[in-house]
Design a protein around this motif. Structure first.
Motif, short mmCIF file in Angstrom:
data_model
loop_
_atom_site.label_atom_id
_atom_site.label_comp_id
_atom_site.label_asym_id
_atom_site.label_seq_id
_atom_site.Cartn_x
_atom_site.Cartn_y
_atom_site.Cartn_z
N ASN A 283 0.44 -1.10 -0.09
CA ASN A 283 0.35 0.09 0.13
C ASN A 283 1.08 0.73 -0.38
O ASN A 283 1.57 1.44 -0.75
CB ASN A 283 -1.30 -0.29 0.86
CG ASN A 283 -2.33 0.76 1.26
OD1 ASN A 283 -2.74 1.20 0.03
ND2 ASN A 283 -2.93 1.55 1.81
N GLY B 139 -10.17 1.09 0.81
CA GLY B 139 -10.01 -0.12 0.86
C GLY B 139 -10.65 -1.18 1.27
O GLY B 139 -10.62 -2.23 1.62
N ALA C 204 -13.76 -0.72 1.46
CA ALA C 204 -14.69 -0.68 0.14
C ALA C 204 -14.19 -1.94 -0.57
O ALA C 204 -15.44 -2.32 -1.02
CB ALA C 204 -15.72 0.24 0.14
C1 LIG Z 1 -7.12 7.71 8.93
C2 LIG Z 1 -8.38 6.80 7.16
C3 LIG Z 1 -9.26 6.16 6.96
C4 LIG Z 1 -9.62 5.18 5.81
N1 LIG Z 1 -11.09 5.63 6.22
C5 LIG Z 1 -11.25 5.10 5.16
C6 LIG Z 1 -12.92 4.70 4.90
O1 LIG Z 1 -13.59 5.11 5.44
N2 LIG Z 1 -12.99 3.64 3.70
C7 LIG Z 1 -12.16 2.96 3.08
O2 LIG Z 1 -13.03 2.19 2.64
N3 LIG Z 1 -11.02 2.98 3.25
C8 LIG Z 1 -10.44 4.09 4.27
N4 LIG Z 1 -8.82 3.78 4.79
C9 LIG Z 1 -8.58 3.57 4.11
C10 LIG Z 1 -8.21 2.21 4.38
O3 LIG Z 1 -7.98 1.34 5.59
C11 LIG Z 1 -7.13 1.21 3.40
O4 LIG Z 1 -7.11 1.35 2.11
C12 LIG Z 1 -6.52 0.22 3.38
O5 LIG Z 1 -6.10 0.20 4.78
C13 LIG Z 1 -5.93 -0.55 2.35
O6 LIG Z 1 -5.28 -1.69 3.23
P1 LIG Z 1 -3.95 -2.97 2.70
O7 LIG Z 1 -4.45 -4.16 3.06
O8 LIG Z 1 -3.62 -2.34 1.24
O9 LIG Z 1 -3.30 -2.03 3.12
P2 LIG Z 1 -2.65 -1.65 4.40
O10 LIG Z 1 -3.98 -1.56 4.96
O11 LIG Z 1 -2.08 0.20 4.67
O12 LIG Z 1 -1.84 -2.46 4.82
C14 LIG Z 1 -0.13 -2.57 4.42
C15 LIG Z 1 0.21 -3.29 5.40
O13 LIG Z 1 2.32 -3.62 4.57
C16 LIG Z 1 3.03 -3.80 5.20
N5 LIG Z 1 3.91 -3.24 4.89
C17 LIG Z 1 4.79 -1.98 4.05
N6 LIG Z 1 5.60 -2.67 3.49
C18 LIG Z 1 6.09 -3.97 3.99
C19 LIG Z 1 7.35 -3.90 3.37
N7 LIG Z 1 8.23 -3.12 2.83
N8 LIG Z 1 7.52 -5.87 4.02
C20 LIG Z 1 6.32 -6.04 4.41
N9 LIG Z 1 5.21 -5.05 4.83
C21 LIG Z 1 5.25 -4.26 4.59
C22 LIG Z 1 2.96 -2.53 6.10
O14 LIG Z 1 3.12 -2.74 7.86
C23 LIG Z 1 1.16 -3.00 6.69
O15 LIG Z 1 0.69 -4.00 7.30
C24 LIG Z 1 -8.66 5.18 5.23
C25 LIG Z 1 -7.05 5.01 5.60
C26 LIG Z 1 -6.85 5.61 7.13
C27 LIG Z 1 -5.59 6.09 6.97
#
Ligand SMILES: Cc1cc2nc3c(=O)[nH]c(=O)nc-3n(C[C@H](O)[C@H](O)[C@H](O)COP(=O)(O)OP(=O)(O)OC[C@H]3O[C@@H](n4cnc5c(N)ncnc54)[C@H](O)[C@@H]3O)c2cc1C
Length: 152
Positions: A6, A135, A137
Motif C-alpha cells: 500500500n 480499501g 470498501a
Molecule cells: C485514516 C484513514 C481512514 C480511512 N478510512 C477509510 C474508509 O472510511 N473507507 C475505506 O474504504 N477505506 C478507508 N481507509 C483506507 C483503508 O484503510 C486502506 O485502503 C486499507 O487499509 C488498505 O489495506 P491494505 O491491506 O491494502 O494496506 P494496509 O492496511 O496499508 O497494509 C499494508 C501493510 O503492508 C505492510 N508493509 C509495508 N511495507 C512492507 C514491507 N516492505 N514488507 C512487509 N510488509 C510491509 C504494512 O506494515 C501494513 O501492514 C482509511 C485509511 C486511513 C489511513
C-alpha cells in the motif's frame, strides 16, 4: 507473490509511483451529554467523524497540509492534531473542555489517476495496492482481481 504494501510501496516497487498519504485520527475523552450520534463527513470527506458512546472519533484535515502529509511517517503532527481539535471546538456544541484521549495515524496509498492498482509487475508477482483511501470498501473486489490474475 502478492505485494500489498500500500502506501509503503515506494520502498519495494518505486516504479509504480505510489504516493503515500497520511491520515491522522484523534479520539476524545468522554464528553458528558454528547448529542452527536452517527457517522458524518465534511469538506468533501476530508473530515470524517463518528461517536463511540460518548466519545468522538475524528480524522482528517490532510487537506490543511497535503505536502507534509505525503509521508510514511506514522508519528503524526501537532499541526494536524490541532486542526482536528479546532474543528471540534468550532462544531461541537459542548460547554466542557474537549480533551484528547488518543491519537494515531495510518498511511494510504494513492495512484496518479486515483484508481486502485492491481497488476502483474513481474513473473509470479502481482501488486494489489493503492485503494486511494477506499480499501475497506474495495478489498473484496481487489481480491477477485488478484485471483483472476493469478489464475491466468
Ligand atoms: C485514516 C484513514 C481512514 C480511512 N478510512 C477509510 C474508509 O472510511 N473507507 C475505506 O474504504 N477505506 C478507508 N481507509 C483506507 C483503508 O484503510 C486502506 O485502503 C486499507 O487499509 C488498505 O489495506 P491494505 O491491506 O491494502 O494496506 P494496509 O492496511 O496499508 O497494509 C499494508 C501493510 O503492508 C505492510 N508493509 C509495508 N511495507 C512492507 C514491507 N516492505 N514488507 C512487509 N510488509 C510491509 C504494512 O506494515 C501494513 O501492514 C482509511 C485509511 C486511513 C489511513
Amino acid at each position: 507473490m502478492v505485494v500489498c504494501t500500500n502506501g509503503f510501496t515506494n520502498a519495494v516497487l518505486p516504479q509504480l509511483n505510489i504516493e503515500p498519504a497520511r491520515g491522522q485520527i484523534i479520539l476524545t475523552k468522554p464528553i458528558a451529554g454528547l448529542k452527536t450520534k452517527g457517522t458524518f463527513h465534511f469538506d468533501e470527506g476530508f473530515y470524517y467523524w463518528r461517536n463511540i458512546g460518548d466519545q468522538i472519533l475524528l480524522g482528517g484535515a490532510r487537506n490543511a497540509d497535503f505536502e507534509a502529509e505525503r509521508t510514511t511517517d506514522l508519528t503524526g503532527s501537532d499541526f494536524i492534531r490541532n486542526r482536528l481539535v479546532e474543528f471540534l471546538h468550532l462544531h461541537l456544541n459542548t460547554n466542557q473542555p474537549i480533551e484528547i484521549e488518543q491519537s494515531w495515524s495510518g498511511i494510504m496509498g494513492f495512484t496518479p489517476n486515483k484508481l486502485p492498482l492491481c497488476e502483474t509487475v513481474s513473473t509470479n508477482v502481482v501488486a494489489a495496492i493503492a485503494c486511494n483511501g477506499m480499501g475497506v470498501a474495495l478489498t473484496p473486489i481487489m481480491a477477485e482481481h488478484v485471483t483472476n490474475l493469478l489464475l491466468q
